[in-house]
Design a protein around this motif. Structure first.
Motif, PDB file in Angstrom:
ATOM      1  N   LEU A   1      13.443  -5.363  85.022  1.00  0.00           N
ATOM      2  CA  LEU A   1      12.802  -6.980  84.614  1.00  0.00           C
ATOM      3  C   LEU A   1      12.463  -7.574  86.218  1.00  0.00           C
ATOM      4  O   LEU A   1      12.260  -8.631  85.482  1.00  0.00           O
ATOM      5  CB  LEU A   1      14.502  -7.255  83.692  1.00  0.00           C
ATOM      6  N   LYS A   2      13.091  -7.748  86.775  1.00  0.00           N
ATOM      7  CA  LYS A   2      12.685  -8.899  87.605  1.00  0.00           C
ATOM      8  C   LYS A   2      11.596  -8.736  88.281  1.00  0.00           C
ATOM      9  O   LYS A   2      10.297  -9.563  89.087  1.00  0.00           O
ATOM     10  CB  LYS A   2      13.908  -8.562  89.326  1.00  0.00           C
ATOM     11  N   ASP A   3      11.068  -7.414  88.576  1.00  0.00           N
ATOM     12  CA  ASP A   3       9.704  -7.550  89.250  1.00  0.00           C
ATOM     13  C   ASP A   3       8.478  -6.310  88.669  1.00  0.00           C
ATOM     14  O   ASP A   3       8.723  -5.135  89.041  1.00  0.00           O
ATOM     15  CB  ASP A   3       9.584  -7.244  90.852  1.00  0.00           C
ATOM     16  N   PRO A   4       8.438  -6.346  87.247  1.00  0.00           N
ATOM     17  CA  PRO A   4       7.684  -5.293  86.397  1.00  0.00           C
ATOM     18  C   PRO A   4       6.709  -4.742  86.906  1.00  0.00           C
ATOM     19  O   PRO A   4       6.232  -3.416  86.923  1.00  0.00           O
ATOM     20  CB  PRO A   4       7.783  -6.115  85.300  1.00  0.00           C
ATOM     21  N   GLU A   5       5.832  -5.567  88.127  1.00  0.00           N
ATOM     22  CA  GLU A   5       4.608  -5.317  88.383  1.00  0.00           C
ATOM     23  C   GLU A   5       4.882  -4.217  89.114  1.00  0.00           C
ATOM     24  O   GLU A   5       4.184  -2.869  89.496  1.00  0.00           O
ATOM     25  CB  GLU A   5       3.945  -6.307  88.470  1.00  0.00           C
ATOM     26  N   ARG A   6       5.886  -4.201  90.061  1.00  0.00           N
ATOM     27  CA  ARG A   6       6.330  -3.193  91.187  1.00  0.00           C
ATOM     28  C   ARG A   6       6.650  -2.202  91.260  1.00  0.00           C
ATOM     29  O   ARG A   6       6.963  -0.994  91.310  1.00  0.00           O
ATOM     30  CB  ARG A   6       7.013  -4.486  91.940  1.00  0.00           C
ATOM     31  N   ALA A   7       7.474  -2.393  89.172  1.00  0.00           N
ATOM     32  CA  ALA A   7       8.087  -1.289  89.187  1.00  0.00           C
ATOM     33  C   ALA A   7       7.378  -0.555  88.526  1.00  0.00           C
ATOM     34  O   ALA A   7       7.496   1.236  88.968  1.00  0.00           O
ATOM     35  CB  ALA A   7       9.298  -1.409  87.917  1.00  0.00           C
ATOM     36  N   ARG A   8       5.992  -1.071  87.784  1.00  0.00           N
ATOM     37  CA  ARG A   8       5.378   0.092  87.690  1.00  0.00           C
ATOM     38  C   ARG A   8       4.195   0.365  88.586  1.00  0.00           C
ATOM     39  O   ARG A   8       4.075   2.142  88.303  1.00  0.00           O
ATOM     40  CB  ARG A   8       3.771  -0.772  86.796  1.00  0.00           C
ATOM     41  N   GLN A   9       4.409   0.614  89.734  1.00  0.00           N
ATOM     42  CA  GLN A   9       3.262   0.328  90.438  1.00  0.00           C
ATOM     43  C   GLN A   9       4.272   2.014  91.211  1.00  0.00           C
ATOM     44  O   GLN A   9       4.018   2.496  91.754  1.00  0.00           O
ATOM     45  CB  GLN A   9       3.422   0.182  92.099  1.00  0.00           C
ATOM     46  N   LEU A  10       6.034   1.926  90.595  1.00  0.00           N
ATOM     47  CA  LEU A  10       6.730   2.673  91.398  1.00  0.00           C
ATOM     48  C   LEU A  10       6.531   3.820  90.115  1.00  0.00           C
ATOM     49  O   LEU A  10       7.299   4.991  90.238  1.00  0.00           O
ATOM     50  CB  LEU A  10       8.312   1.886  92.368  1.00  0.00           C
ATOM     51  N   GLY A  11       6.207   3.667  88.811  1.00  0.00           N
ATOM     52  CA  GLY A  11       6.117   4.328  88.292  1.00  0.00           C
ATOM     53  C   GLY A  11       7.130   4.623  86.936  1.00  0.00           C
ATOM     54  O   GLY A  11       7.709   5.487  86.299  1.00  0.00           O
ATOM     55  N   LEU A  12       7.680   3.308  87.378  1.00  0.00           N
ATOM     56  CA  LEU A  12       8.965   3.005  86.170  1.00  0.00           C
ATOM     57  C   LEU A  12       8.357   2.057  85.482  1.00  0.00           C
ATOM     58  O   LEU A  12       7.110   1.552  84.760  1.00  0.00           O
ATOM     59  CB  LEU A  12       9.972   1.442  86.768  1.00  0.00           C
TER      60      LEU A  12
END
Length: 269
Positions: free
Chosen positions: A46-57
Motif C-alpha cells: 500500500l505504501k509503495d505500489p510501484e516498488r511492489a510491482r517491481q518486486l513482482g507483488l
C-alpha cells in the motif's frame, strides 16, 4: 479449595516444563511472526505500489485491507489477523495441552499422581491462557518493529496505546472462546476431532454472519469487538455491546466447568 491452591504451583510448573521442552512453542511463535510479516507486506504494498510491482507483488490485492499505509490501518489489519489466525493457533494450543496426554499415553501416569483432576485442568487452562497472551504481546512487539522498519506515517503514543489495548482485548476474547476446544480434545481423547471443531466453528461463523446473526455467534465476537473489518473497508468501526462480550465470557466459564467435571467424573481407563 486450599488443597487446590497447594497443588496448583507444582502442576503449573510441570505444564510450563512441558511447553519449554516442546517444539510446539516455537511453531506458535513462528506462526504469529508469519502473520505479522504478512501484515507488514500488505502495508509495504500500500505504501509503495510501484516498488511492489517491481518486486513482482500485486498491489491491487492489498486494497481490500484499506487504502492507506499508516499505523492505524496496520493495527486494524493485525486485529483482523489475530482474531482469525488466533482462533486457529490458540485453539490448537488448547487442543495440544489437553490432547497430548492421550496421544502420548501419559494420562495414566498423570492421574496416578497425588494431584486432583480439577487442579490438573485449572493448571492446563492457566498455562494455555498465559501462553496465548504472551504470543499477543509478541505480536505487538513484532508489529512495532515492522512498522518502524516500514516508517509508517501518522504514528503517535495515543495510537500505539490504542493498538496495544485493542490487541490485548481482541486476543483475550479469542483466547476465552478457544477454551471449549480443550474440552473437545479431552472428550474425544484425540487431536483430530478437536482440530476439526476449530474449522467447523469458523465455517459456521461465516454462514451465520451471512444470514445476519453473526453478532450472536460467540466465535465471531472477537473480530466484531476489534472493529477491524469495518475500519479497513472504510466504514465506521462497530464495537460489540457489553452484553455480547459477556456471551464470550459465559461460553468460556461453561467450558471450564464442563471440562473440570468431565476430568473429575469420566472413566479415564
Amino acid at each position: 479449595m486450599n488443597a487446590i491452591f497447594k497443588e496448583l504451583a507444582p502442576a503449573l510448573q510441570v505444564e510450563f516444563l512441558k511447553i519449554r521442552r516442546s517444539k510446539t512453542l516455537w511453531l506458535t511463535i513462528l506462526a504469529f511472526a508469519v502473520l505479522t510479516i504478512i501484515g507488514g507486506l500488505f502495508m509495504f504494498i500500500l505504501k509503495d505500489p510501484e516498488r511492489a510491482r517491481q518486486l513482482g507483488l500485486i498491489g491491487a490485492k492489498a486494497q481490500i485491507f484499506g487504502g492507506t499505509a499508516d499505523w492505524l490501518n496496520f493495527f486494524n489489519l493485525m486485529f483482523l489477523l489475530v482474531s482469525i489466525g488466533g482462533l486457529i493457533i490458540f485453539g490448537f494450543i488448547f487442543v495440544w495441552i489437553f490432547g497430548r496426554e492421550y496421544s502420548d499415553k501419559t494420562y495414566y501416569d498423570m492421574l496416578s499422581l497425588p494431584t486432583s483432576r480439577v487442579t490438573i485442568v485449572i493448571a492446563k487452562i492457566i498455562t494455555a491462557v498465559y501462553w496465548s497472551m504472551a504470543l499477543i504481546l509478541l505480536v505487538f512487539v513484532f508489529s512495532l518493529v515492522i512498522g518502524l522498519v516500514l516508517q509508517l506515517p501518522e504514528g503517535s503514543a495515543a495510537i500505539i496505546r490504542h493498538g496495544l489495548t485493542l490487541l490485548l482485548g481482541t486476543g483475550a476474547l479469542t483466547v476465552v472462546i478457544c477454551i471449549p476446544f480443550g474440552f473437545v480434545a479431552s472428550f474425544t481423547r484425540s487431536y483430530l476431532p478437536a482440530v476439526g471443531s476449530i474449522f467447523l466453528v469458523m465455517v459456521l461463523g461465516q454462514i451465520i454472519s451471512q444470514i445476519g446473526y453473526g453478532q450472536y455467534f460467540p466465535w465471531n465476537i472477537p473480530m466484531m469487538y476489534s472493529g477491524a473489518a469495518q475500519a479497513l473497508s472504510g466504514k465506521q468501526p462497530l464495537r460489540s455491546a457489553l452484553s455480547v462480550i459477556y456471551l464470550v465470557i459465559l461460553v468460556g466459564v461453561i467450558a471450564i466447568i464442563v471440562t473440570g467435571v468431565w476430568w473429575r467424573c469420566a472413566d479415564q481407563t
